[in-house]
Enzyme design. Structure first.
Site, mmCIF file in Angstrom:
data_model
loop_
_atom_site.group_PDB
_atom_site.id
_atom_site.type_symbol
_atom_site.label_atom_id
_atom_site.label_comp_id
_atom_site.label_asym_id
_atom_site.label_seq_id
_atom_site.Cartn_x
_atom_site.Cartn_y
_atom_site.Cartn_z
ATOM 1 N N GLY A 10 74.405 115.949 -27.257
ATOM 2 C CA GLY A 10 75.764 116.210 -27.712
ATOM 3 C C GLY A 10 76.096 115.394 -28.923
ATOM 4 N N GLY B 38 79.385 113.197 -30.289
ATOM 5 C CA GLY B 38 80.757 112.723 -30.154
ATOM 6 C C GLY B 38 81.359 112.582 -31.530
ATOM 7 N N GLY B 39 82.611 112.233 -31.579
ATOM 8 C CA GLY B 39 83.247 112.035 -32.865
ATOM 9 C C GLY B 39 82.604 110.884 -33.618
ATOM 10 C CG PHE B 40 81.344 107.996 -31.151
ATOM 11 C CD1 PHE B 40 80.059 107.820 -30.693
ATOM 12 C CD2 PHE B 40 82.300 108.554 -30.308
ATOM 13 C CE1 PHE B 40 79.712 108.186 -29.417
ATOM 14 C CE2 PHE B 40 81.940 108.924 -29.024
ATOM 15 C CZ PHE B 40 80.662 108.743 -28.582
ATOM 16 N N GLY B 41 79.254 109.895 -33.285
ATOM 17 C CA GLY B 41 77.815 109.938 -33.463
ATOM 18 C C GLY B 41 77.141 110.683 -32.329
ATOM 19 C CG ASP C 130 91.310 112.992 -26.210
ATOM 20 O OD1 ASP C 130 92.047 114.002 -26.067
ATOM 21 O OD2 ASP C 130 90.250 113.010 -26.845
#
Ligand SMILES: *[C@@H]1O[C@H](CO)[C@@H](O)[C@H](O)[C@H]1NC(C)=O
Ligand SMILES: *[C@@H]1O[C@H](CO)[C@@H](O)[C@H](O)[C@H]1NC(C)=O
Ligand SMILES: *[C@@H]1O[C@H](CO)[C@@H](O)[C@H](O)[C@H]1NC(C)=O
Ligand SMILES: *[C@@H]1O[C@H](CO)[C@@H](O)[C@H](O)[C@H]1NC(C)=O
Ligand SMILES: *[C@@H]1O[C@H](CO)[C@@H](O)[C@H](O)[C@H]1NC(C)=O
Ligand SMILES: *[C@@H]1O[C@H](CO)[C@@H](O)[C@H](O)[C@H]1NC(C)=O
Ligand SMILES: *[C@@H]1O[C@H](CO)[C@@H](O)[C@H](O)[C@H]1NC(C)=O
Ligand SMILES: *[C@@H]1O[C@H](CO)[C@@H](O)[C@H](O)[C@H]1NC(C)=O
Ligand SMILES: *[C@@H]1O[C@H](CO)[C@@H](O)[C@H](O)[C@H]1NC(C)=O
Length: 798
Positions: free
Chosen positions: A494, A496-499, A612
């Site tokens: 996957g 994520g927004g961060f990596g 969130d």
């Protein structure tokens, strides 16, 4: 009706039923009889008659289920005084006494009614629940349910009659061939001022507690697997305390084909009847596992099947003798630091526990948890306290005096135990929380170059802190590269927004998920470590667990337990895969999420607002248990501009509360709102955000509200749940969800209330209109698109 019948039980057949009087109505055993006359019959579900168990030649009179296999005898009249030939008779005299008479005309057993009636016309009936009742008009003179054998059936009571002093308990048979009083008993222990629990005891050669079930938590006994997960077999265990009697019984069972038998080896078999083939199946057996052996780990020891050895000392205690025994038991633990009853003493909270034996505990139903703490602290002999009753809304105080015995850690459904520790022990912990607190405060401030005193402390102590207190392992980059085949694209699961997120297999075979912070993240090493400490403090079965971290040059990687079933959205919104999510699973997910959020809001040392919560952030393990993920990481990829971005409204459209979306105000109640949305999505299988309806343009919340107002709430449920659902649970879940999504934050319940409302049976308050955004409304404000997929977690000191 006035036939004189001598019953001559047959030798050959084990379960012979003499149906002499089939012409009688449903009443089973019915006759006004003088000596020598009796009629034996059966009703639809049960039969009463003579039998010989197994290879035994002895004859007994008993009650058994009709037409089921194997034949299950649920009650035996003359268990200790069998007939030893085939002649015998059951009779009911005009006093209402039922007796079994042998061929010499001697009564070998009788119902021993204490009430002596004259001029009565007693009858005996076998009721549909399997209870043999002797009554005179409407007065019950005697009933077999008051004299349990080895089997508990729906409708029976276990406890004590305080007028006669008679205890109602289960007693095992000697063996499968011999129903006489065996070695094991199961009884409710309910002393004055104590708190109810159940013992399975062995009585020969000396009295010994084998297993403790409980204590009673307001709805069930700790340690008993929960039937509520199966919609076919719901029931409530109720405790009744009256002047004349105290007992437990089950009520509101959806089927009576459930029973529990204390078998000759002292195990409680809970059986249920398969309604298709009329076979009895063992649902579960207590003791469930090794840790159910009473007091296995000794005083202040705690048992867990997840660890090896199974026994560990509670924090603040150490082993009395350094080596556990080969059978994994211990002789117990003693305090690392003795108590002096000084003012600095306090309590450490252990979560998810089986509360200790309540034999040496005192219960006060009127004290709140805070008052309970004070009461315990004020009494130097008090070793621990807890609020045992989950349904009492945090009221009720159990105080232990003396050793804590038979404690274990559960993977779910446990309770909080607050154990008294010495001042010095607690200050060691306070130092840790001081560090955590410092990291919170720092997170709330804009990024600064000068870090002042805290930084110095951190530098000196952090390493020790991590190893000592959190056991949070450091992983070498080498190890991680090996586990992920050098971050092979095939291992990527996957983004994520961060990596990227990788699946990895460690050397010992453990499967993990690794989050690799992307190079663009500018966070420093110290802050990273610092964050790790904060996150590692959060430990709850419904939060994803952080297993370790890796820092090497620019690489910063967090290692989490791997969740076999990915995130909830991948299953819930897929037309085919969602079919595997039956109602019990969905309800389990709802309850697990609620407990996880409650922990973030209230139970953990820090108050955390997730901000969130959405289906994509609820991960599912291989048992489909929910784990909340993605909290506290967002800061790491915000870049250097953290001061500005913390002011931004972050979250995901469709889950975000109106006051937060519009005014940027967030609180625990904005998480409650998101939870409510999630519950409606879980029940309906529809995304709030993408919801459409041919009749109106409301979103899912608006649609749910319409149905609720029209009294058609159940229509919200996804059609695939029809076969598996418990309608009352579905309605309750929707009702609670509607309370959570109410427009005004103050109207929304806290997560504590949510957790309680989900499990209780009480009447719920009426929800007010939810805050729902229609598709074209612009009230969604700044949260609409740019910030959709990332979020920031704020830490608040309590
Ligand atoms: C069983 O048989 C023995 C001897 O034959 C007799 O003494 C005894 O009383 C009998 N027991 C019962 C319960 O009838
Ligand atoms: C106890 O009293 C209640 C009514 O107060 C009655 O219904 C019940 O049968 C009594 N139980 C016993 C064991 O006497
Ligand atoms: C049992 O069900 C009845 C009717 O549905 C309800 O009034 C009662 O409160 C329930 N009792 C328990 C203990 O849940
Ligand atoms: C003791 O624990 C170890 C490790 O969990 C296990 O392999 C062993 O079988 C246990 N021994 C007994 C007697 O249960
Ligand atoms: C419970 O505590 C309250 C307040 O201390 C006290 O008044 C009451 O007597 C206690 N009840 C029992 C049963 O000990
Ligand atoms: C638990 O709390 C409920 C609600 O206050 C109460 O009705 C029940 O009697 C309590 N049970 C015990 C065992 O104290
Ligand atoms: C990973 O990379 C190292 C160095 O580049 C190499 O020696 C090793 O063989 C690689 N391992 C795998 C499994 O590809
Ligand atoms: C039930 O859930 C599935 C999966 O989310 C969804 O595709 C379907 O439209 C839902 N059915 C109804 C009738 O709501
Ligand atoms: C969940 O995980 C278990 C164990 O890996 C697997 O057997 C099951 O098929 C998975 N369920 C879904 C819906 O993917």
């Amino acid at each position: 009706m006035n036939q004189t019948i001598l019953l001559l039980p047959h030798i050959a057949s084990i379960f012979l039923m003499l149906k002499i009087c089939t012409s009688l109505d449903t009443i089973a055993l019915y006759q006004n009889i003088i000596d020598g006359e009796t009629i034996v019959s059966g009703n639809e579900k049960f039969e009463l008659g003579f039998f010989s168990p197994g290879s035994s030649k002895n004859r007994y009179v008993g009650i058994w289920f009709k037409n089921t296999s194997p034949n299950v005898v649920v009650w035996v009249a003359n268990r200790d005084t069998p007939l030893n030939n085939t002649l015998g008779m059951v009779k009911l005299d005009n006093q209402g006494i039922l007796s079994i008479v042998n061929d010499d005309g001697k009564a070998i057993w009788s119902s021993n009614s204490f009430v002596s009636f004259t001029n009565v016309s007693p009858i005996a009936q076998l009721s549909d629940s399997g209870n043999l009742v002797i009554k005179d008009e409407n007065t019950v003179i005697w009933q077999s349910f008051d004299y349990p054998g080895d089997t508990y059936m729906y409708g029976m009571k276990l406890g004590k009659n305080l007028i006669t002093g008679r205890e109602m308990k289960l007693t095992s048979w000697k063996s499968a061939d011999d129903p006489s009083t065996g070695e094991y008993t199961l009884s409710i222990v309910m002393q004055d001022n104590s708190y109810p629990q159940v013992y399975i005891k062995k009585s020969y050669p000396q009295v010994y507690i084998e297993t403790r079930i409980g204590p009673y938590d307001g709805t069930e006994f700790a340690g008993q697997p929960n039937y509520k997960h199966s919609p076919d077999h719901t029931y409530t265990v109720e405790m009744v305390v009256r002047q004349n009697e105290t007992y437990f019984h089950t009520s509101n069972l959806t089927t009576i084909s459930l029973m529990a038998t204390l078998n000759p080896s002292g195990k409680l078999d809970v059986l249920q009847l398969n309604n298709r083939n009329y076979k009895w199946m063992t649902d579960h057996t207590i003791p469930v596992d090794y840790c159910d052996n009473y007091g296995l780990c000794g005083p202040y020891g705690s048992c867990s099947t997840a660890t090896s050895p199974t026994c560990e000392c509670l924090k603040g205690f150490e082993l009395k003798s350094p080596q556990p025994n080969p059978d994994n038991s211990t002789s117990g633990c003693t305090r690392t630091r003795g108590l002096d009853c000084g003012p600095g003493e306090g309590f450490l909270t252990f979560s998810s526990m089986k509360l200790p034996d309540t034999q040496n505990a005192v219960f006060n139903a009127s004290l709140s948890l805070q008052e309970c703490e004070v009461a315990c602290k004020d009494n130097c002999a008090c070793t621990a306290y807890a609020n045992p009753n989950k349904t009492a809304g945090g009221v009720g105080c159990l105080l232990w005096f003396g050793d804590l015995i038979d404690v274990r850690v559960y993977s779910q459904n446990g309770q909080d135990l607050h154990v008294r520790l010495a001042a010095i022990e607690l200050s060691a912990l306070a130092l840790l929380f001081g560090v955590a607190y410092a990291c919170i405060k720092k997170n709330k401030r804009p990024r600064m170059k000068g870090r002042g005193n805290w930084y110095a402390l951190h530098k000196k102590n952090t390493h020790v802190q991590i190893e000592d207190l959190d056991d949070l392992p450091f992983f070498s980059l080498h190890k991680i590269a090996r586990a992920t085949n050098n971050f092979s694209i095939n291992n990527k699961i996957g983004e994520g927004g961060f990596g990227p997120v990788y699946k990895g297999v460690l050397e010992d075979g453990q499967v993990v998920a690794m989050k690799r912070l992307s190079d663009s993240s500018k966070q420093g090493l110290d802050e990273f470590k610092n964050e790790v400490i904060c996150i590692a403090k959060l430990q709850h079965r419904n939060l994803v667990k952080l297993l370790g971290y890796c820092i090497h040059g620019n690489e910063m990687i967090l290692i989490y337990e791997y969740m076999a079933n990915k995130s909830l959205d991948t299953i819930l919104f897929d037309e085919t895969v969602s079919l595997t999510l039956d109602w019990p699973r969905r309800f389990n997910i709802i309850q697990g999420m609620a407990r996880g959020i409650l922990y973030l809001h209230q139970d953990s040392r820090l108050q955390i607002i997730h901000r969130d919560l959405k289906a994509g952030n609820i991960l599912l393990d291989d048992q489909m248990n929910p784990k909340i993920s993605d909290f506290g990481l967002a800061r790491k990829f915000v870049g250097s501009d953290s001061a500005a971005t913390t002011k931004k409204v972050v979250g995901t459209y469709g889950y975000i509360a109106p006051e937060y979306a519009v005014h940027g105000r967030f609180s625990i109640k904005s998480d409650v709102f998101s939870f409510g949305v999630l519950v409606l999505e879980i029940v309906s299988g529809k995304k709030n955000r993408e919801f459409t309806h041919k009749d109106h343009s409301d979103n899912l919340l608006g649609h749910a509200w319409r149905l609720y107002k029209d009294g058609r709430t159940i229509e919200l449920m996804n059609a695939s749940l029809h076969n598996s659902c418990s309608v009352s649970e579905v309605l309750r879940a929707i009702h609670v969800a509607l309370l959570c999504v109410q427009h005004h934050a103050n109207d929304r319940p806290t997560m504590l209330s949510v957790v309680l409302m989900l499990v209780s049976e009480g009447v719920l308050p009426k929800p007010k209109q939810p805050a729902f955004f229609t598709g074209d409304s612009d009230s969604e404000g700044q949260c609409a698109s740019s910030v959709e997929e990332y979020m920031i977690t704020q830490f608040y000191a309590r």
